[in-house]
Write an enzyme that holds these catalytic residues in place. Structure first.
Site, PDB file in Angstrom:
ATOM      1  N   HIS A 268       0.878  -1.187   0.000  1.00 27.47           N
ATOM      2  CA  HIS A 268       0.000   0.000   0.000  1.00 27.47           C
ATOM      3  C   HIS A 268       0.909   1.230   0.000  1.00 27.47           C
ATOM      4  O   HIS A 268       1.671   1.428  -0.933  1.00 27.47           O
ATOM      5  CB  HIS A 268      -0.929  -0.118   1.212  1.00 27.47           C
ATOM      6  CG  HIS A 268      -2.045   0.882   1.285  1.00 27.47           C
ATOM      7  ND1 HIS A 268      -2.443   1.659   0.238  1.00 27.47           N
ATOM      8  CD2 HIS A 268      -2.874   1.225   2.322  1.00 27.47           C
ATOM      9  CE1 HIS A 268      -3.441   2.435   0.605  1.00 27.47           C
ATOM     10  NE2 HIS A 268      -3.721   2.196   1.865  1.00 27.47           N
ATOM     11  N   HIS A 307      -2.482  -2.193  -9.687  1.00 23.86           N
ATOM     12  CA  HIS A 307      -3.416  -1.591  -8.742  1.00 23.86           C
ATOM     13  C   HIS A 307      -4.669  -2.439  -8.724  1.00 23.86           C
ATOM     14  O   HIS A 307      -5.088  -2.954  -9.769  1.00 23.86           O
ATOM     15  CB  HIS A 307      -3.753  -0.157  -9.169  1.00 23.86           C
ATOM     16  CG  HIS A 307      -4.333   0.650  -8.082  1.00 23.86           C
ATOM     17  ND1 HIS A 307      -5.669   0.605  -7.775  1.00 23.86           N
ATOM     18  CD2 HIS A 307      -3.770   1.488  -7.188  1.00 23.86           C
ATOM     19  CE1 HIS A 307      -5.890   1.399  -6.751  1.00 23.86           C
ATOM     20  NE2 HIS A 307      -4.757   1.940  -6.359  1.00 23.86           N
ATOM     21  N   ASP A 363       2.617   5.619  -6.861  1.00 22.91           N
ATOM     22  CA  ASP A 363       3.893   5.549  -6.150  1.00 22.91           C
ATOM     23  C   ASP A 363       5.100   5.373  -7.043  1.00 22.91           C
ATOM     24  O   ASP A 363       6.232   5.418  -6.570  1.00 22.91           O
ATOM     25  CB  ASP A 363       3.851   4.393  -5.144  1.00 22.91           C
ATOM     26  CG  ASP A 363       3.053   4.786  -3.933  1.00 22.91           C
ATOM     27  OD1 ASP A 363       3.095   5.978  -3.592  1.00 22.91           O
ATOM     28  OD2 ASP A 363       2.389   3.925  -3.355  1.00 22.91           O
TER      29      ASP A 363
HETATM   30  N1  ACO Z   1       4.689  -6.850 -10.512  1.00 17.53           N
HETATM   31  C1  ACO Z   1       4.563  -8.048 -11.129  1.00 17.53           C
HETATM   32  N2  ACO Z   1       3.408  -8.723 -11.241  1.00 17.53           N
HETATM   33  C2  ACO Z   1       2.327  -8.155 -10.724  1.00 17.53           C
HETATM   34  C3  ACO Z   1       2.368  -6.896 -10.048  1.00 17.53           C
HETATM   35  C4  ACO Z   1       3.605  -6.255  -9.972  1.00 17.53           C
HETATM   36  N3  ACO Z   1       3.719  -5.056  -9.378  1.00 17.53           N
HETATM   37  N4  ACO Z   1       1.135  -6.589  -9.616  1.00 17.53           N
HETATM   38  C5  ACO Z   1       0.338  -7.605  -9.978  1.00 17.53           C
HETATM   39  N5  ACO Z   1       1.062  -8.542 -10.635  1.00 17.53           N
HETATM   40  C6  ACO Z   1       0.553  -9.779 -11.253  1.00 17.53           C
HETATM   41  C7  ACO Z   1       0.229 -10.810 -10.178  1.00 17.53           C
HETATM   42  O1  ACO Z   1       1.336 -11.652  -9.919  1.00 17.53           O
HETATM   43  C8  ACO Z   1      -0.909 -11.541 -10.843  1.00 17.53           C
HETATM   44  O2  ACO Z   1      -0.360 -12.390 -11.839  1.00 17.53           O
HETATM   45  P1  ACO Z   1      -1.003 -13.853 -12.127  1.00 17.53           P
HETATM   46  O3  ACO Z   1      -2.359 -13.571 -12.677  1.00 17.53           O
HETATM   47  O4  ACO Z   1      -0.057 -14.481 -13.080  1.00 17.53           O
HETATM   48  O5  ACO Z   1      -1.036 -14.540 -10.797  1.00 17.53           O
HETATM   49  C9  ACO Z   1      -1.691 -10.457 -11.575  1.00 17.53           C
HETATM   50  O6  ACO Z   1      -0.704  -9.456 -11.869  1.00 17.53           O
HETATM   51  C10 ACO Z   1      -2.836  -9.861 -10.783  1.00 17.53           C
HETATM   52  O7  ACO Z   1      -2.306  -9.341  -9.564  1.00 17.53           O
HETATM   53  P2  ACO Z   1      -3.017  -9.428  -8.151  1.00 17.53           P
HETATM   54  O8  ACO Z   1      -1.958  -9.559  -7.107  1.00 17.53           O
HETATM   55  O9  ACO Z   1      -4.099 -10.452  -8.193  1.00 17.53           O
HETATM   56  O10 ACO Z   1      -3.684  -8.011  -8.100  1.00 17.53           O
HETATM   57  P3  ACO Z   1      -4.237  -7.302  -6.805  1.00 17.53           P
HETATM   58  O11 ACO Z   1      -5.305  -6.405  -7.280  1.00 17.53           O
HETATM   59  O12 ACO Z   1      -4.578  -8.295  -5.744  1.00 17.53           O
HETATM   60  O13 ACO Z   1      -2.967  -6.469  -6.259  1.00 17.53           O
HETATM   61  C11 ACO Z   1      -1.421  -4.744  -5.861  1.00 17.53           C
HETATM   62  C12 ACO Z   1      -2.803  -5.109  -6.431  1.00 17.53           C
HETATM   63  C13 ACO Z   1      -1.283  -5.227  -4.414  1.00 17.53           C
HETATM   64  C14 ACO Z   1      -1.283  -3.221  -5.858  1.00 17.53           C
HETATM   65  C15 ACO Z   1      -0.331  -5.377  -6.751  1.00 17.53           C
HETATM   66  O14 ACO Z   1      -0.448  -4.923  -8.089  1.00 17.53           O
HETATM   67  C16 ACO Z   1       1.070  -5.125  -6.232  1.00 17.53           C
HETATM   68  O15 ACO Z   1       1.534  -5.856  -5.348  1.00 17.53           O
HETATM   69  N6  ACO Z   1       1.791  -4.057  -6.767  1.00 17.53           N
HETATM   70  C17 ACO Z   1       3.110  -3.734  -6.289  1.00 17.53           C
HETATM   71  C18 ACO Z   1       3.018  -2.931  -5.005  1.00 17.53           C
HETATM   72  C19 ACO Z   1       2.513  -1.521  -5.237  1.00 17.53           C
HETATM   73  O16 ACO Z   1       2.983  -0.813  -6.111  1.00 17.53           O
HETATM   74  N7  ACO Z   1       1.542  -1.111  -4.394  1.00 17.53           N
HETATM   75  C20 ACO Z   1       0.995   0.234  -4.424  1.00 17.53           C
HETATM   76  C21 ACO Z   1      -0.430   0.219  -4.883  1.00 17.53           C
HETATM   77  S1  ACO Z   1      -1.020   1.860  -5.018  1.00 17.53           S
HETATM   78  C22 ACO Z   1      -1.309   2.339  -3.441  1.00 17.53           C
HETATM   79  O17 ACO Z   1      -1.645   1.583  -2.569  1.00 17.53           O
HETATM   80  C23 ACO Z   1      -1.186   3.721  -3.141  1.00 17.53           C
END
Ligand code: ACO
Length: 435
Positions: A268, A307, A363
């Protein structure tokens, strides 16, 4: 509008039910009537992470994640960022409309006159180790403030709520700055009421021996805009924590401390810190390809990408990219920017990211700006918390005033052992068995 219904047939019993649809949702309590027999508890919804469950009705922030749209109280984020300052935006988010001139004067006067910390709070903060993470200091100090303001438990009184809102908006930057000064071994600075909200924050952070601190107007505006961009984002992890804790009628200091704790996590608000650490680890533009390979192999996440809601370019990331140019004109170009731009270029073309609709989020670029402005990496989530305090408070008050809201108490699917009797403790007295 004509009433709409969802008709479902339970194949276990052959019975059909008509569930009302309102605002594009079914009320999961309506599922309870769907039972196999009178003793059956009734059907529930299962939704870990609340991916498709609305927990409230809200009129604060609207996001269309597919189209990359973000509105505060109906106004587009880019128009707000261009025309208003953070305090005006906080007023809009909390009160529903932009303030008139007189309303703004009262609002900013009250917030400005609640920026001071009780001297005992300063002593409390001095107790942290020199290397304590500023987010840990912020969270603990916010919770500690609850003991200084027992009147804040009076959450039913609108005037008391307003006072706590002034206090929290006023004091969060002071605590944030003190956490920074603490980590640097510097004396804490007192607020300067002649400066703007953000100018004063810079003063409390960076003033040394000069009699009056003069913030650089470009950096002051850039940081103020970053606060606007972070001010609210509907039912994210920290806002729903604020609502969840507030739903038990905790005081707002404890609830904001809990929301800040939720923000701290690297998935987050801690992501901006992680982005910078990632860019540092990559080290140079030519190593970006190798890093992307590791991301695709599932070894690491591309921090600042992806996201839960945005499946398109985060509109805030676009605005931040423009701010970066203005900031770099003053501070000089941050070499991390080249690595970030290359990461973005490759990721936006790569099938892995395209397929999963992974775009830069708020971010991805904010950390690069913060670094250029001289903030240490550990302070980034704290900067996020300053802006987001406005949103947390708006979400908290909306929750308290919503007659539909109840204490947050999700259901579970119990998958543990069913009833079983404890093993007999043969030949032993109970006290021996426990020893
Ligand atoms: N890098 C690589 N792969 C990713 C990323 C990433 N940053 N984000 C998602 N994926 C992939 C997942 O592995 C998943 O792949 P799969 O279908 O092969 O299993 C797919 O994309 C879907 O991702 P989920 O984790 O199911 O998406 P969710 O909506 O649950 O997660 C989150 C969203 C937590 C923001 C995620 O994208 C992440 O961890 N990003 C990196 C951390 C980040 O930047 N967080 C800030 C968010 S903005 C904020 O809070 C202000």
């Amino acid at each position: 509008m004509e009433k709409q219904f969802l008709t479902v047939t339970d194949e276990r019993t052959g019975k059909t039910y008509r569930l009302p649809i309102q605002n594009g949702t079914v009320n999961t309590m309506d599922l309870r009537q769907i039972k196999t027999d009178p003793d059956d508890f009734g059907l529930m919804g299962y939704d870990p992470g609340y991916k498709n469950t609305a927990s409230c009705k809200s009129s604060i922030t609207f996001i269309d994640g597919e189209r990359g749209i973000l509105l505060y109280r109906g106004y587009p984020i880019d128009q707000i960022a261009e025309n208003y300052n953070f305090l005006e935006t906080a007023y809009l988010i909390i009160n529903g409309e932009f303030p008139t001139g007189a309303e703004y004067d009262k609002w900013s006067w009250n917030i400005t006159h609640h920026t001071m910390l009780h001297e005992n709070i300063k002593k409390f903060m001095e107790g942290f180790r020199y290397d304590a993470h500023p987010m840990g200091i912020l969270i603990s100090t916010l919770a500690a403030l609850s003991t200084f303001y027992p009147d804040s438990r009076n959450i039913e009184d609108p005037e008391s709520r307003r006072l706590q809102i002034y206090r929290l908006l006023g004091k969060v930057p002071t605590i944030a700055a003190a956490a920074y000064r603490h980590s640097m071994g510097l004396p804490y600075n007192y607020p300067d009421n002649t400066l703007s909200y953000t100018g004063n924050f810079l003063n409390m952070l960076f003033k040394m021996t000069e009699p009056k601190y003069e913030p650089n107007p470009v950096l002051e505006k850039a940081l103020d805009t970053l606060f606007i961009l972070h001010a609210d984002h509907e039912q994210n992890c920290s806002a729903s924590t604020m609502r969840g804790v507030g739903s038990s009628h905790s005081d707002p200091f404890c609830a904001v401390a809990a929301a800040a704790a939720a923000l701290y996590g690297p998935l987050h608000g801690g992501a901006n810190e992680m982005v910078l650490r990632m860019l540092k680890e990559i080290g140079s533009k030519d190593k970006v390809g190798a890093y992307i390979k590791r991301v695709k192999a599932g070894e690491v996440l591309l921090m600042g990408f992806g996201h839960r809601v945005y499946k398109n370019y985060d509109p805030r990331a676009r605005i931040i990219k423009n701010i970066a140019d203005q900031v770099f004109d003053v501070t000089g170009r941050n070499p991390m920017l080249d690595i970030a731009l290359e990461l973005e270029r490759i990721a936006l073309e790569d099938e892995y990211f395209v397929e999963r609709k992974l775009y830069p989020n708020v971010d991805f670029y904010s950390g690069i700006i913060y670094q250029a402005m001289g903030f240490p990496v550990a302070l980034y989530p704290v900067l996020f918390a300053i802006g987001r305090t406005a949103g947390w408070l708006a979400q908290w008050e909306e929750m308290l005033l919503d007659p539909d809201q109840k204490i947050h108490r999700p259901r579970q699917i119990y998958i543990g052992k069913t009833h079983r009797d404890v093993p007999r403790l043969k030949g032993k007295k109970k006290s021996e068995a426990m020893a």
